[in-house]
Design a protein around this motif. Structure first.
Motif, PDB file in Angstrom:
ATOM      1  N   ARG A   1       0.841  -1.212   0.000  1.00 23.71           N
ATOM      2  CA  ARG A   1       0.000   0.000   0.000  1.00 23.71           C
ATOM      3  C   ARG A   1       0.867   1.250   0.000  1.00 23.71           C
ATOM      4  O   ARG A   1       0.556   2.228  -0.666  1.00 23.71           O
ATOM      5  N   MET A   2       1.970   1.213   0.764  1.00 23.43           N
ATOM      6  CA  MET A   2       2.883   2.363   0.807  1.00 23.43           C
ATOM      7  C   MET A   2       3.411   2.674  -0.577  1.00 23.43           C
ATOM      8  O   MET A   2       3.486   3.832  -0.982  1.00 23.43           O
ATOM      9  N   SER A   3       3.804   1.638  -1.292  1.00 28.80           N
ATOM     10  CA  SER A   3       4.389   1.890  -2.606  1.00 28.80           C
ATOM     11  C   SER A   3       3.320   2.366  -3.582  1.00 28.80           C
ATOM     12  O   SER A   3       3.568   3.240  -4.408  1.00 28.80           O
ATOM     13  N   ALA A   4       2.080   1.856  -3.432  1.00 24.51           N
ATOM     14  CA  ALA A   4       0.976   2.342  -4.274  1.00 24.51           C
ATOM     15  C   ALA A   4       0.658   3.795  -3.932  1.00 24.51           C
ATOM     16  O   ALA A   4       0.408   4.616  -4.816  1.00 24.51           O
ATOM     17  N   ALA A   5       0.717   4.132  -2.620  1.00 22.53           N
ATOM     18  CA  ALA A   5       0.397   5.496  -2.183  1.00 22.53           C
ATOM     19  C   ALA A   5       1.425   6.498  -2.686  1.00 22.53           C
ATOM     20  O   ALA A   5       1.102   7.656  -2.938  1.00 22.53           O
ATOM     21  N   SER A   6       2.672   6.043  -2.866  1.00 20.63           N
ATOM     22  CA  SER A   6       3.687   6.970  -3.380  1.00 20.63           C
ATOM     23  C   SER A   6       3.646   6.985  -4.907  1.00 20.63           C
ATOM     24  O   SER A   6       4.602   7.384  -5.570  1.00 20.63           O
ATOM     25  N   GLY A   7       2.522   6.510  -5.485  1.00 19.03           N
ATOM     26  CA  GLY A   7       2.300   6.595  -6.927  1.00 19.03           C
ATOM     27  C   GLY A   7       3.023   5.494  -7.684  1.00 19.03           C
ATOM     28  O   GLY A   7       3.075   5.498  -8.906  1.00 19.03           O
ATOM     29  N   GLY A   8       3.595   4.549  -6.961  1.00 19.04           N
ATOM     30  CA  GLY A   8       4.332   3.470  -7.608  1.00 19.04           C
ATOM     31  C   GLY A   8       5.570   3.967  -8.329  1.00 19.04           C
ATOM     32  O   GLY A   8       6.272   3.222  -8.993  1.00 19.04           O
ATOM     33  N   ALA A   9       5.814   5.288  -8.198  1.00 18.23           N
ATOM     34  CA  ALA A   9       6.938   5.884  -8.938  1.00 18.23           C
ATOM     35  C   ALA A   9       8.209   5.785  -8.115  1.00 18.23           C
ATOM     36  O   ALA A   9       8.777   6.770  -7.703  1.00 18.23           O
ATOM     37  N   SER A  10       8.622   4.551  -7.852  1.00 21.79           N
ATOM     38  CA  SER A  10       9.826   4.406  -7.033  1.00 21.79           C
ATOM     39  C   SER A  10      11.059   4.589  -7.909  1.00 21.79           C
ATOM     40  O   SER A  10      11.086   4.186  -9.069  1.00 21.79           O
ATOM     41  N   GLN A  11      12.037   5.225  -7.322  1.00 21.60           N
ATOM     42  CA  GLN A  11      13.304   5.429  -8.037  1.00 21.60           C
ATOM     43  C   GLN A  11      14.036   4.097  -8.109  1.00 21.60           C
ATOM     44  O   GLN A  11      13.765   3.213  -7.308  1.00 21.60           O
ATOM     45  N   PRO A  12      14.972   3.974  -9.042  1.00 21.46           N
ATOM     46  CA  PRO A  12      15.810   2.771  -8.972  1.00 21.46           C
ATOM     47  C   PRO A  12      16.502   2.721  -7.616  1.00 21.46           C
ATOM     48  O   PRO A  12      16.849   3.755  -7.052  1.00 21.46           O
ATOM     49  N   GLU A  13      16.658   1.530  -7.091  1.00 27.32           N
ATOM     50  CA  GLU A  13      17.097   1.378  -5.707  1.00 27.32           C
ATOM     51  C   GLU A  13      18.429   2.052  -5.416  1.00 27.32           C
ATOM     52  O   GLU A  13      18.615   2.639  -4.355  1.00 27.32           O
ATOM     53  N   PHE A  14      19.364   2.005  -6.369  1.00 25.11           N
ATOM     54  CA  PHE A  14      20.692   2.548  -6.076  1.00 25.11           C
ATOM     55  C   PHE A  14      20.658   4.054  -5.867  1.00 25.11           C
ATOM     56  O   PHE A  14      21.555   4.622  -5.282  1.00 25.11           O
TER      57      PHE A  14
END
Ligand SMILES: [Zn+2]
Length: 302
Positions: free
Chosen positions: A252-265
């Motif tokens: 849910r957290m990742s969906a709430a942040s718009g799924g726009a996660s940066q590449p991990e590095f």
């Protein structure tokens, strides 16, 4: 008219300068001090079993005072909800259950590494406030001062997930991640000063700092996140919450942040997929901790 580009150098060769360029001495001085700082401030964290960098000159009392100062500043700028409001009572209840388990869980995790807990957290003056805000956020400062933002409530969705987030934040304070970050910042400032004094041009300096961020500071921040996930999950489980709620929570957290996660590095937070995988790998241990330490009530899990 063209000048002989080697003219000056020939002159210098005729009368060679003795000794080092003083800049090299300055650089060596910084390097030696950096190495000294690094090695003389290493300490073993009994809970994670990892060697960490914390300035010995930073006392626990100093660290608490910094936490308190930051807390008062944040509360004066934000809008804390009435402590008697239902959400504030509920969050305080969760915090109370988690905090009650801190000594036991610190001791159990340290024992797994053949260590004794530091007892650092026994000096904390715990406090929790709920802050009116759209942000899905929470924090726990050195010394135990915590806050939960109202924007987190719908994302957490239930008490178990809220306990997982709060356990994670408490773990950052227990593991002294703030003090570790201060020590890392000091090292990177030394690096910056050395760069400036060595006569690197500003562009080169920027490139070195960027490389240091990617290679050193960001992985460190992610390591802290992973450690806080681990210790926080054990804490929530021991306080009779359902640790399995951690997985849908981070989805849910990742969906709430718009799924726009940066590449991990490039991010201080682990990639959501990696984080969930890591939490799943901890679940058997968390359920074991729940069975061992949730002895004073809590809901029966299906
Ligand atoms: Zn965190």
């Amino acid at each position: 008219m063209r000048q002989d580009p080697f003219g000056r150098r020939r002159q210098q060769q005729a009368a060679p300068r003795r000794g080092f360029n003083p800049r090299i001495l300055i650089l060596l001085g910084f390097l030696a001090y950096g190495a000294y700082y690094w090695f003389s401030n290493q300490t073993l964290d009994p809970v994670t079993g990892e060697k960490v960098l914390i300035a010995r000159s930073l006392s626990v009392a100093d660290e608490k005072a910094l936490g308190l100062q930051a807390y008062e500043e944040i509360l004066s700028q934000e809008h804390p909800v009435d402590p008697d409001a239902p959400i504030a009572r509920q969050v305080r209840g969760i915090a109370g259950r988690l905090i009650a388990k801190v000594p036991e869980i610190e001791a159990a995790l340290a024992a797994e590494n053949g260590q004794q807990p530091t007892g650092f957290s026994s000096t904390f003056d715990w406090d929790v406030n709920v802050i009116e805000s759209d942000q899905a956020n929470a924090f726990c400062l050195p010394g135990g001062k915590m806050a939960v933002y109202t924007g987190l409530v719908p994302v957490a969705g239930n008490e178990d997930a809220m306990a997982v987030v709060m356990g994670h934040e408490i773990a950052h304070a227990l593991l002294r991640h703030g003090a570790q970050r201060m020590a890392q910042q000091k090292l990177s400032q030394m690096g910056q000063m050395a760069g400036a004094m060595s006569g690197m041009d500003p562009q080169q300096q920027q490139m070195v700092m960027a490389a240091m961020g990617y290679g050193y500071l960001l992985p460190y921040a992610r390591k802290h996140e992973t450690e806080a996930d681990y210790v926080g999950l054990m804490l929530a489980a021991a306080a009779c919450y359902d640790p399995r709620e951690a997985v849908p929570l981070w989805e849910r957290m990742s969906a709430a942040s718009g799924g726009a996660s940066q590449p991990e590095f490039a991010s201080t937070h682990p990639n959501p997929g990696t984080r969930i995988q890591n939490l799943e790998s901890l679940m058997a241990k968390a359920m074991d901790y729940r069975a061992r330490f949730c002895t004073d009530g809590g809901v029966v899990l299906r």
